[in-house]
Design a protein around this motif. Structure first.
Motif, PDB file in Angstrom:
ATOM      1  N   TRP A   1       0.814  -1.210   0.000  1.00 21.38           N
ATOM      2  CA  TRP A   1       0.000   0.000   0.000  1.00 21.38           C
ATOM      3  C   TRP A   1       0.848   1.262   0.000  1.00 21.38           C
ATOM      4  N   LEU A   2       2.006   1.230   0.701  1.00 24.62           N
ATOM      5  CA  LEU A   2       2.880   2.398   0.743  1.00 24.62           C
ATOM      6  C   LEU A   2       3.651   2.553  -0.561  1.00 24.62           C
ATOM      7  N   VAL A   3       4.068   1.413  -1.149  1.00 26.39           N
ATOM      8  CA  VAL A   3       4.776   1.453  -2.433  1.00 26.39           C
ATOM      9  C   VAL A   3       3.866   2.025  -3.515  1.00 26.39           C
ATOM     10  N   GLU A   4       2.606   1.566  -3.557  1.00 28.42           N
ATOM     11  CA  GLU A   4       1.665   2.060  -4.557  1.00 28.42           C
ATOM     12  C   GLU A   4       1.383   3.544  -4.359  1.00 28.42           C
ATOM     13  N   ALA A   5       1.276   3.982  -3.107  1.00 31.60           N
ATOM     14  CA  ALA A   5       1.033   5.395  -2.834  1.00 31.60           C
ATOM     15  C   ALA A   5       2.204   6.251  -3.317  1.00 31.60           C
ATOM     16  N   HIS A   6       3.430   5.747  -3.136  1.00 30.71           N
ATOM     17  CA  HIS A   6       4.604   6.492  -3.590  1.00 30.71           C
ATOM     18  C   HIS A   6       4.615   6.593  -5.120  1.00 30.71           C
ATOM     19  N   ARG A   7       4.274   5.505  -5.793  1.00 34.13           N
ATOM     20  CA  ARG A   7       4.238   5.521  -7.258  1.00 34.13           C
ATOM     21  C   ARG A   7       3.217   6.515  -7.778  1.00 34.13           C
ATOM     22  N   GLN A   8       2.099   6.636  -7.094  1.00 35.85           N
ATOM     23  CA  GLN A   8       1.086   7.607  -7.512  1.00 35.85           C
ATOM     24  C   GLN A   8       1.591   9.035  -7.377  1.00 35.85           C
ATOM     25  N   HIS A   9       2.396   9.300  -6.347  1.00 37.68           N
ATOM     26  CA  HIS A   9       2.910  10.648  -6.127  1.00 37.68           C
ATOM     27  C   HIS A   9       3.998  11.022  -7.111  1.00 37.68           C
ATOM     28  N   VAL A  10       4.772  10.061  -7.558  1.00 39.42           N
ATOM     29  CA  VAL A  10       5.884  10.382  -8.465  1.00 39.42           C
ATOM     30  C   VAL A  10       5.555  10.026  -9.911  1.00 39.42           C
ATOM     31  N   GLY A  11       4.395   9.362 -10.147  1.00 40.73           N
ATOM     32  CA  GLY A  11       4.083   8.887 -11.489  1.00 40.73           C
ATOM     33  C   GLY A  11       3.405   9.899 -12.369  1.00 40.73           C
ATOM     34  N   GLY A  12       3.047  11.075 -11.829  1.00 39.95           N
ATOM     35  CA  GLY A  12       2.421  12.102 -12.642  1.00 39.95           C
ATOM     36  C   GLY A  12       1.025  11.749 -13.114  1.00 39.95           C
ATOM     37  N   THR A  13       0.188  11.138 -12.249  1.00 43.85           N
ATOM     38  CA  THR A  13      -1.181  10.779 -12.622  1.00 43.85           C
ATOM     39  C   THR A  13      -2.016  12.044 -12.791  1.00 43.85           C
ATOM     40  N   ARG A  14      -3.094  11.922 -13.592  1.00 46.36           N
ATOM     41  CA  ARG A  14      -3.956  13.073 -13.852  1.00 46.36           C
ATOM     42  C   ARG A  14      -4.625  13.568 -12.589  1.00 46.36           C
ATOM     43  N   GLN A  15      -5.067  12.631 -11.766  1.00 46.24           N
ATOM     44  CA  GLN A  15      -5.730  13.008 -10.528  1.00 46.24           C
ATOM     45  C   GLN A  15      -4.699  13.185  -9.417  1.00 46.24           C
ATOM     46  N   LYS A  16      -4.863  14.245  -8.678  1.00 46.77           N
ATOM     47  CA  LYS A  16      -3.946  14.512  -7.592  1.00 46.77           C
ATOM     48  C   LYS A  16      -4.128  13.471  -6.496  1.00 46.77           C
ATOM     49  N   PRO A  17      -3.059  12.734  -6.147  1.00 48.19           N
ATOM     50  CA  PRO A  17      -3.206  11.699  -5.113  1.00 48.19           C
ATOM     51  C   PRO A  17      -3.420  12.306  -3.744  1.00 48.19           C
ATOM     52  N   SER A  18      -4.054  11.521  -2.868  1.00 51.83           N
ATOM     53  CA  SER A  18      -4.298  11.997  -1.509  1.00 51.83           C
ATOM     54  C   SER A  18      -2.988  12.094  -0.745  1.00 51.83           C
ATOM     55  N   ALA A  19      -2.860  13.131   0.075  1.00 49.16           N
ATOM     56  CA  ALA A  19      -1.636  13.298   0.873  1.00 49.16           C
ATOM     57  C   ALA A  19      -1.543  12.229   1.953  1.00 49.16           C
ATOM     58  N   TRP A  20      -2.683  11.780   2.446  1.00 49.21           N
ATOM     59  CA  TRP A  20      -2.710  10.774   3.505  1.00 49.21           C
ATOM     60  C   TRP A  20      -3.111   9.422   2.937  1.00 49.21           C
TER      61      TRP A  20
ATOM     62  N   ILE B   1       1.500  -2.190   8.949  1.00 46.48           N
ATOM     63  CA  ILE B   1       2.920  -2.547   8.916  1.00 46.48           C
ATOM     64  C   ILE B   1       3.201  -3.382  10.153  1.00 46.48           C
ATOM     65  N   SER B   2       3.564  -4.646   9.934  1.00 46.72           N
ATOM     66  CA  SER B   2       3.841  -5.574  11.037  1.00 46.72           C
ATOM     67  C   SER B   2       2.661  -5.660  12.001  1.00 46.72           C
ATOM     68  N   GLY B   3       1.447  -5.720  11.432  1.00 51.08           N
ATOM     69  CA  GLY B   3       0.256  -5.868  12.253  1.00 51.08           C
ATOM     70  C   GLY B   3      -0.216  -4.601  12.910  1.00 51.08           C
ATOM     71  N   GLN B   4       0.488  -3.496  12.667  1.00 52.92           N
ATOM     72  CA  GLN B   4       0.146  -2.217  13.295  1.00 52.92           C
ATOM     73  C   GLN B   4      -0.445  -1.276  12.260  1.00 52.92           C
ATOM     74  N   ARG B   5      -1.517  -0.586  12.631  1.00 48.99           N
ATOM     75  CA  ARG B   5      -2.126   0.372  11.726  1.00 48.99           C
ATOM     76  C   ARG B   5      -1.249   1.613  11.654  1.00 48.99           C
ATOM     77  N   VAL B   6      -0.910   2.030  10.421  1.00 55.81           N
ATOM     78  CA  VAL B   6       0.003   3.151  10.221  1.00 55.81           C
ATOM     79  C   VAL B   6      -0.602   4.126   9.230  1.00 55.81           C
ATOM     80  N   LYS B   7      -0.505   5.411   9.524  1.00 57.17           N
ATOM     81  CA  LYS B   7      -0.886   6.456   8.581  1.00 57.17           C
ATOM     82  C   LYS B   7       0.380   7.082   8.018  1.00 57.17           C
ATOM     83  N   ALA B   8       0.340   7.398   6.720  1.00 56.55           N
ATOM     84  CA  ALA B   8       1.512   7.965   6.055  1.00 56.55           C
ATOM     85  C   ALA B   8       1.133   9.282   5.388  1.00 56.55           C
TER      86      ALA B   8
END
Length: 506
Positions: A36-55, A60-67
């Motif tokens: 999920w974090l890798v895909e979010a990073h690709r959306q931010h650097v991939g130049g998609t038409r729609q602006k990706p969400s900042a959050w 991660i390791s069973g723990q809920r994480v916000k990025a």
């Protein structure tokens, strides 16, 4: 943690190592971070038409994480990772409790079984695993299956499957305790459970959990949870929480199924209480309209019915009545009256006998209230329609002549179900082409409306409306009467209203 456009980690702090143990400068993000974090990073650097969400968020390791993404220079992105892993686990437990409470608030609104299953898998995919599959109650061979992933839409389909194909599935469908995810080989997941997101097939699955859905007295299905191989496997705490989640979901499914069954039972029981479809019988046209007192109800105490004759020479029987009371109880009584009248149709040539026998039946019933009604027998003779009309405490029918003149039929009688001694006077009426006899309940004439909503519609207004209907087909007459009265009442309160028109078929 700062990552460049190619997905290489440029820098990080010690807190990042606490979440991503293998993170280091120069390593690929996809080798150390969840999908999920890798895909979010690709959306931010991939130049998609729609602006990706900042959050974004995930586990991660069973723990809920916000990025939180903070764009930098030359396509770099600095990720700020916020975890819920307090030493005592209190924030996590509070979050889980809040999740269960929110789920319990949303699920009761989904009274449709399919909608309820869709909500369950959507929540499960969002909070428990990458993919959630709900297998509902089946017939032993085919089962309703609802699937959802964090990336794709929800899909529902009935599938022929063998529960033995997946370890723990057959037991879960029987309501037996869940099998630990560590005992389930991801490679044994059958093809029907795999969503399109798993493009690599079972090789993409890292861990599987099968959790039963307990219902009210019986299991309602089971939930299959799947995670990508890049994600951490289910922990014992997560499996325990999944069972709490499943308990809420199963209870909601049980309520939804109960609601569907009750709706079906209600539909079956009320089907015979609804007004019948009317039309032409042996050269005579019949048309009826009905409006219950409550806007959300289809039945009430007013009723009409038609019993066609076997031959054109025999009389067809029509009846319109009004049971004392409103709502479902009055509708049930009206159903009893209609059933009794159907049994008395062979005696319909003698109106007094029919009404007397009906009166005895109602008096013998301890809970039956009184009924007012009009009994009509009809036969076509050449161009005329001949009617014999008997009122039992009911408003006398009105006849609309081709000239526009409106006449009241001369019939009176005692209401049924209240007294042992009855008296009736039967009227005989002949209708020519374009003439109509209208039977109506007092809900029409006593409907209150007008400018201030406190004036009865009255028989005079009904006569005026009928005079304008001279020469019209019976279907147009009943529709016109119903429309005018509805405009008079508007949104005001009113009693049940029923009309039945009889005329010569063209």
């Amino acid at each position: 943690m700062t990552v460049d456009a190619a997905g290489i980690v440029l820098s990080h702090n010690e807190q990042a190592v606490a979440l991503l143990a293998q993170v280091g400068v120069g390593v690929l993000l996809e080798d150390v971070a969840p999908t999920w974090l890798v895909e979010a990073h690709r959306q931010h650097v991939g130049g998609t038409r729609q602006k990706p969400s900042a959050w974004v968020d995930g586990r991660i390791s069973g723990q809920r994480v916000k990025a939180l993404a903070g764009p930098g220079v030359d396509g770099t992105v600095t990720w700020w990772l916020v975890g819920d892993g307090a030493p005592a686990g209190v924030p996590r437990e509070r979050a889980r409790a809040a999740l269960l409470q929110e789920l319990s608030s949303e699920l009761p609104a989904a009274l449709n079984v399919e909608d309820c299953a869709a909500v369950i898998v959507q929540w499960a995919a969002r909070h428990l695993a990458h993919t959630a599959v709900l297998v509902g109650e089946g017939d032993g061979r085919s089962f309703p299956v609802t699937r959802c992933t964090t990336e794709g839409p929800t899909a529902q389909k009935r599938i022929t499957l063998d529960p033995e194909q997946l370890p723990g599935l057959a037991e879960a469908l029987q309501g037996l305790p869940a099998v630990s995810s560590c005992w389930i080989d991801p490679h044994e997941v059958p093809a029907w459970a795999l969503p399109e997101a798993f493009t690599g097939g079972v090789s993409e699955i890292g861990s599987v959990a099968v959790v039963p859905l307990p219902g009210h007295g019986a299991p309602t299905g089971c939930l299959i949870l799947m995670r990508h191989r890049q994600e951490a496997p289910f922990t014992a705490a997560e499996e325990s929480f999944a069972q709490l989640f499943a308990a809420r979901a199963g209870a909601a499914l049980s309520i939804a199924r109960s609601h569907v069954r009750q709706a079906h039972i209600t539909d079956v029981l009320t089907r015979d209480l609804l007004p019948p479809e009317l039309g032409r019988v042996h050269g005579v046209s019949f048309s009826g309209r009905y409006r219950a007192a409550a806007t959300d109800e289809r039945i009430g105490g007013d009723f009409y019915d038609l019993y066609p004759a076997d031959t054109p020479e025999a009389e067809t029987v029509a009846v319109l009545g009004d049971v004392c009371g409103k709502g479902l109880e009055a509708a049930v009584t009206a159903g009893k009256v209609r059933t009794t009248l159907q049994a008395l149709v062979p005696f319909a040539a003698d109106h007094t006998r029919v009404l007397t026998l009906l009166n005895r039946a109602l008096l013998a019933s301890q809970q039956a209230p009184f009924v007012t009604m009009v009994l009509v027998t009809v036969v076509r003779h050449h161009a005329e329609v001949r009617l014999r009309i008997t009122s039992a405490g009911h408003p006398a029918p009105l006849v609309v002549r081709a000239t526009g003149q409106v006449e009241e039929t001369r019939t009176v009688g005692t209401l049924v179900g209240a007294f042992a001694d009855l008296e009736f006077e039967t009227a005989e009426v002949a209708l020519g082409p374009g003439e109509t006899c209208l039977l109506y309940s007092d809900g029409i004439t006593e409907a209150r409306g007008g400018p201030l909503g406190d004036v009865m519609f009255s028989e005079d207004r009904l006569r005026t409306v009928l005079a304008q209907c001279a020469g019209m087909p019976v279907e147009a007459v009943t529709e016109r009467v119903q429309m005018v009265v509805a405009q008079w009442v508007r949104e005001g309160r009113h009693d049940d209203m029923a009309v039945l028109a009889i005329g010569s078929a063209p």
